[in-house]
Design a protein around this motif. Structure first.
Motif, PDB file in Angstrom:
ATOM      1  N   THR A 126       8.445  -0.200   5.251  1.00  0.00           N
ATOM      2  CA  THR A 126       7.336  -1.167   4.935  1.00  0.00           C
ATOM      3  C   THR A 126       5.934  -0.307   5.289  1.00  0.00           C
ATOM      4  O   THR A 126       4.921  -0.660   4.700  1.00  0.00           O
ATOM      5  CB  THR A 126       7.264  -2.068   5.913  1.00  0.00           C
ATOM      6  N   GLU A 127       6.149   0.851   5.587  1.00  0.00           N
ATOM      7  CA  GLU A 127       4.776   1.896   5.656  1.00  0.00           C
ATOM      8  C   GLU A 127       5.101   2.831   4.333  1.00  0.00           C
ATOM      9  O   GLU A 127       5.770   3.633   4.542  1.00  0.00           O
ATOM     10  CB  GLU A 127       4.499   2.507   6.860  1.00  0.00           C
ATOM     11  N   PHE A 129       2.485   4.479   0.554  1.00  0.00           N
ATOM     12  CA  PHE A 129       1.108   4.446  -0.200  1.00  0.00           C
ATOM     13  C   PHE A 129       1.617   5.096  -1.284  1.00  0.00           C
ATOM     14  O   PHE A 129       2.808   5.680  -1.676  1.00  0.00           O
ATOM     15  CB  PHE A 129       0.258   5.373   0.525  1.00  0.00           C
ATOM     16  N   THR A 130       0.695   4.529  -2.483  1.00  0.00           N
ATOM     17  CA  THR A 130       0.884   5.136  -3.800  1.00  0.00           C
ATOM     18  C   THR A 130      -0.033   6.066  -4.338  1.00  0.00           C
ATOM     19  O   THR A 130      -1.203   5.685  -3.720  1.00  0.00           O
ATOM     20  CB  THR A 130       1.000   4.056  -4.656  1.00  0.00           C
ATOM     21  N   THR A 146       5.204   6.873  -5.575  1.00  0.00           N
ATOM     22  CA  THR A 146       5.097   6.083  -4.252  1.00  0.00           C
ATOM     23  C   THR A 146       5.883   6.883  -3.039  1.00  0.00           C
ATOM     24  O   THR A 146       7.012   7.363  -3.364  1.00  0.00           O
ATOM     25  CB  THR A 146       5.798   4.883  -4.685  1.00  0.00           C
ATOM     26  N   ASP A 148       7.317   6.302   0.408  1.00  0.00           N
ATOM     27  CA  ASP A 148       7.923   5.158   1.506  1.00  0.00           C
ATOM     28  C   ASP A 148       7.979   5.952   2.855  1.00  0.00           C
ATOM     29  O   ASP A 148       8.088   6.994   3.078  1.00  0.00           O
ATOM     30  CB  ASP A 148       8.812   4.331   0.932  1.00  0.00           C
ATOM     31  N   THR A 201      -3.272   4.026  -2.753  1.00  0.00           N
ATOM     32  CA  THR A 201      -3.144   2.697  -2.522  1.00  0.00           C
ATOM     33  C   THR A 201      -2.095   2.563  -1.186  1.00  0.00           C
ATOM     34  O   THR A 201      -1.046   3.307  -1.291  1.00  0.00           O
ATOM     35  CB  THR A 201      -2.660   1.758  -3.588  1.00  0.00           C
ATOM     36  N   GLN A 202      -2.657   2.064   0.025  1.00  0.00           N
ATOM     37  CA  GLN A 202      -1.918   2.107   1.173  1.00  0.00           C
ATOM     38  C   GLN A 202      -1.440   0.724   1.335  1.00  0.00           C
ATOM     39  O   GLN A 202      -1.928  -0.257   1.024  1.00  0.00           O
ATOM     40  CB  GLN A 202      -2.802   2.509   2.304  1.00  0.00           C
ATOM     41  N   THR A 203      -0.064   0.600   1.950  1.00  0.00           N
ATOM     42  CA  THR A 203       0.465  -0.526   2.598  1.00  0.00           C
ATOM     43  C   THR A 203       0.857  -0.306   3.914  1.00  0.00           C
ATOM     44  O   THR A 203       1.816   0.666   4.157  1.00  0.00           O
ATOM     45  CB  THR A 203       1.635  -0.768   1.702  1.00  0.00           C
ATOM     46  N   ASN A 204       0.519  -1.093   4.867  1.00  0.00           N
ATOM     47  CA  ASN A 204       0.950  -1.013   6.223  1.00  0.00           C
ATOM     48  C   ASN A 204       0.590   0.281   6.848  1.00  0.00           C
ATOM     49  O   ASN A 204       1.383   0.873   7.579  1.00  0.00           O
ATOM     50  CB  ASN A 204       2.288  -1.530   6.438  1.00  0.00           C
ATOM     51  N   THR A 205      -0.392   1.102   6.294  1.00  0.00           N
ATOM     52  CA  THR A 205      -0.639   2.275   6.956  1.00  0.00           C
ATOM     53  C   THR A 205      -1.922   2.732   6.700  1.00  0.00           C
ATOM     54  O   THR A 205      -2.877   2.047   5.750  1.00  0.00           O
ATOM     55  CB  THR A 205       0.183   3.667   6.235  1.00  0.00           C
ATOM     56  N   SER A 206      -2.865   3.277   7.854  1.00  0.00           N
ATOM     57  CA  SER A 206      -4.312   3.661   7.792  1.00  0.00           C
ATOM     58  C   SER A 206      -4.481   5.238   7.615  1.00  0.00           C
ATOM     59  O   SER A 206      -5.284   5.628   8.021  1.00  0.00           O
ATOM     60  CB  SER A 206      -4.924   3.135   8.959  1.00  0.00           C
TER      61      SER A 206
END
Length: 775
Positions: A126-127, A129-130, A146, A148, A201-206
């Motif tokens: 789930t973590e 980025f693209t 992407t 993952d 673009t990030q998903t569930n990560t900083s």
């Protein structure tokens, strides 16, 4: 005199006033003689003052040579002036440089830090980025990948995937050399220019968020540390930077007033935090610090906070620094139609600083909004204007927001006018027509990789000491910085001319003119012939030219005498300059020439493991020997120094400090001289110290001897002459009082004679009358 009765000539027809005036004139002889004598002394005093003025002109010319910055003159040239202009000062380092202004630049992005490249960066699927390489203007996407978090991926894993899966970008794990979390994922676009901008673009990560590191104690000096708002999403700046904090007022939080000064050297900003009680305090651009009651802070303790942004280097189409411009899509007119029919607000941020919302009244026009923005006291540096595009359409008038400062940090963002009533202005949008960018340069091909040296302006004054370079266009050019030996020679010649003018004047004052019989012609000879003070000045100036610079040693220093660089005394005490020798010295050994004039308390140590640490105003220049005994730990246990030509027995004991690393002379000619022990174990360190003083400093001492306002040779003479003139004034005053008494006495005497003659005349008239009656 006033009130006197004058009978002159009434009885006799004789002008007694004229007789008195002639008598007074005769009596004035001594007073006039004193006046003439005073005038002679005054003329001598004027001559001495003029001599002092000429000498001070020579001193002022020499004073310019007393420092490297005053003496050294640099000149510069640039191969292609369409690329840049350059200006240098005396501190610029001579040399040839290759200077490049970028035509366009590659985008470089860095992640937040981990302890190492093998640390897990993405924990599960789930973590992710693209990464896309795209043109922000056209929207054209060149490539997308992407990443993952399947199976947990380290920074090294991610770098490998990018390198295997992308042709428009490359990646590596680098270290930023910080004390913690130093490993970062670096991604570089393969092509330069904004068309190849890296978008993440990030998903569930900083991983690629802005961030603030915890406080690092650089020098806590025994005091406590404090905390920052470390974590993602707090920093609003646009470049990596370090905030430095220095405690300016120490104490205990909650009990004392603690003050810290913070500095942002990237944007040349600073401020002060005053802490009376525990709490959280704003610094700048989202950075905050927290203090707790009871924490102790020591004065001059220093701390640091690192703030970072993933955009390390922006993709740019130009290497020049630019200010940002945001242009609205358009409105019908500037000052007639309302842009909102209801009360509203307009806000934006600039350089990471949010501007308080501006109140916009219902019915305001486009010009009203421009005026509100420009007149806003909270505006940090954005100028609003209106342009007419000339198309004559319903949206020909465009509001333009322009940042007053260049540099990537000075972006205009978060423009908000959503509270405006529905209409053309609200439905329009702001487009970035010019990006806030840094200037991008390389010096001698450094940095050697895809990175460029960045500056927020087009004035570059940090890459070459003492040089200010103004860049104008992309390209590469050669820069040359060299000594301006003609200008340096001119400064020396200014002293020579002023010196010769002084010596010519001394000759004029002391020259003896004789007649054909060899007898002195007093009227034609100089006014100060035989004056010891003037001869003393002449002798001191000659000795200055001929003497060796103090502390300089033949065979150890290239130049120790002025004649060695072509300056010597010729006929009539005039300086003669061998210009060929002077230019040769300036061209081939400029540092040695500068040292000959400008050195002041410069110590040169001959022995090993000992360095000259400095001196005081009591330290005399000269040539000294030293002996330092060092124990097994390398610390000095005793030290002695003595003057050249003497023996150790004639010397002075030096004081050893508590660390055993410094020996200081507390008495003798070199009082205040400090030597630093840099090595040695159970040994005796011996050597020499030459404390050099250049000719300019020597001439300053000569100025004190000659022109000091209290004790200078010329001042003492003028004071003596002024005392003589004061005594003459006393005598003149006494003489004038005597002559005045003579005048009064003679006037009274002739007045009495006039009365007596009148009486006799009256008696004669009566007698003649009586005789006439008898006849």
């Amino acid at each position: 005199m006033s009130g006197e009765i004058n009978f002159s000539g009434l009885a006799t027809g004789i002008d007694f006033n004229s007789l008195v005036d002639q008598l007074v004139e005769a009596e004035m002889y001594q007073a006039k003689k004193l006046e003439t004598w005073k005038a002679e002394w005054q003329s001598k005093t004027d001559k001495l003052n003029e001599l002092n003025t000429k000498f001070l002109s020579a001193y002022n010319a020499m004073d310019i040579l007393s420092s490297e910055t005053g003496f050294i003159t640099r000149q510069s040239s640039i191969g292609n002036s369409t690329i840049a202009d350059i200006a240098v000062d005396s501190t610029a380092t001579p040399g040839s440089y290759r200077f490049t202004v970028a035509e366009n630049t590659q985008h470089i992005v860095e992640s937040r830090g981990l302890d190492s490249g093998s640390d897990i960066a993405l924990n599960d699927v789930t973590e992710f980025f693209t990464i896309s390489i795209a043109d922000p203007e056209s929207g054209t996407v060149h490539e997308t990948l992407t990443i993952d978090g399947t199976g947990g991926k380290t920074l090294d894993d991610i770098a490998g995937e990018i390198n295997a899966g992308m042709s428009e970008a490359s990646a590596e794990v680098i270290s930023d050399n910080s004390t913690s979390n130093s490993a970062r994922l670096k991604i570089v676009s393969e092509n330069a220019g904004t068309e190849y901008t890296i978008n993440i673009t990030q998903t569930n990560t900083s991983l690629f968020d802005e961030g603030i590191d915890d406080v690092e104690a650089i020098d806590a000096k025994g005091g406590d540390t404090f905390t920052s708002n470390s974590g993602a999403g707090n920093y609003t700046g646009h470049v990596n930077k370090r905030f430095i904090f220095e405690v300016t007022n120490g104490g205990t939080v909650g009990s004392d007033t603690v003050a810290l000064k913070w500095t942002d050297s990237v944007e040349n900003k600073s401020g002060t935090i005053t802490v009376n009680a525990g709490g959280t305090f704003d610094v700048a651009q989202g950075v905050q610090v927290t203090f707790a009651d009871g924490q102790n802070f020591t004065k001059r303790a220093t701390y640091a906070i690192d703030a970072f942004n993933p955009d390390i280097q922006h993709a740019q189409d130009s290497g020049l620094a630019q200010a940002e411009k945001e242009v609205h899509s358009g409105f019908s007119d500037a000052d007639t139609t309302a842009i909102t029919t209801t009360d509203a607000t307009f806000s934006f941020s600039y350089g990471g600083v949010s501007v308080p919302a501006i109140s916009v009244e219902a019915g305001s026009t486009l010009q009203d909004l421009v005026d509100l923005i420009n007149d806003d006291p909270d505006n940090p540096g954005v100028r609003a204007t209106i342009i007419n595009d000339g198309t004559g359409t319903a949206n020909s008038y465009h509001m333009v927001l322009t940042g007053e400062n260049t540099g990537a940090a000075n972006k205009i963002e978060d423009i908000d006018y959503s509270s405006f009533s529905a209409g053309v202005f609200k439905n329009g949008s702001f487009d970035e027509t010019q990006s806030a960018t840094n200037s991008m340069i390389k010096l001698d091909s450094y940095p050697s990789n895809e990175e460029w040296l960045q500056n927020s302006t087009n004035l570059i004054d940090e890459v070459i000491d003492g040089a200010s370079i103004t860049i104008k266009s992309a390209g590469t050019t050669d820069i040359t910085i060299s000594n301006d030996v003609e200008a340096m020679k001119s400064k020396i010649m200014d002293f020579v001319d002023a010196y010769n003018d002084t010596m010519s004047y001394i000759k004029e004052l002391t020259e003896v003119v004789t007649n054909d019989d060899g007898e002195a012609e007093t009227d034609e000879s100089g006014e100060l012939v035989g004056n010891y003070g003037v001869y003393s000045v002449e002798s001191d100036m000659k000795l200055f030219i001929a003497s060796r610079a103090e502390g300089f040693q033949d065979g150890l220093d290239e130049f120790i005498l002025l004649p060695q660089i072509g300056i010597s005394t010729g006929d009539d005490s005039q300086l003669e300059v061998d210009e060929e020798a002077l230019m040769d010295a300036l061209n081939n050994s400029p540092e040695a020439v500068v040292s000959l004039f400008s050195d002041e308390n410069v110590g040169v140590v001959s022995g090993a493991n000992v360095a000259y640490a400095g001196g005081t105003s009591s330290t005399n220049p000269g040539y000294y020997h030293y002996k330092v005994n060092v124990d097994a730990s390398g610390e000095a246990t005793s030290a002695t120094y003595w003057e050249d030509g003497d023996t150790e027995a004639d010397g002075w004991t030096m004081k050893i400090d508590s660390s055993g690393k410094f020996a200081t002379a507390t008495s003798g000619s070199a009082k205040g001289m400090a030597l630093q022990i840099t090595g040695g174990v159970s040994t005796t360190l011996e050597g020499t110290v030459r404390i050099r003083q250049g000719k300019a400093k020597e001439f300053e001492e000569l100025k004190e001897k000659i022109s000091n306002s209290e004790s200078g040779t010329l001042k003492v003479l003028t004071k003596n002459y002024e005392n003589i003139m004061d005594n003459i004034d006393v005598k003149i005053e006494r003489e004038l009082r005597r002559v005045d008494m003579v005048e009064k006495r003679e006037k009274a005497r002739y007045a009495r004679l006039e009365v007596t003659i009148q009486n006799y005349n009256s008696q004669m008239e009566r007698l003649q009358s009586e005789l006439a009656k008898l006849s």
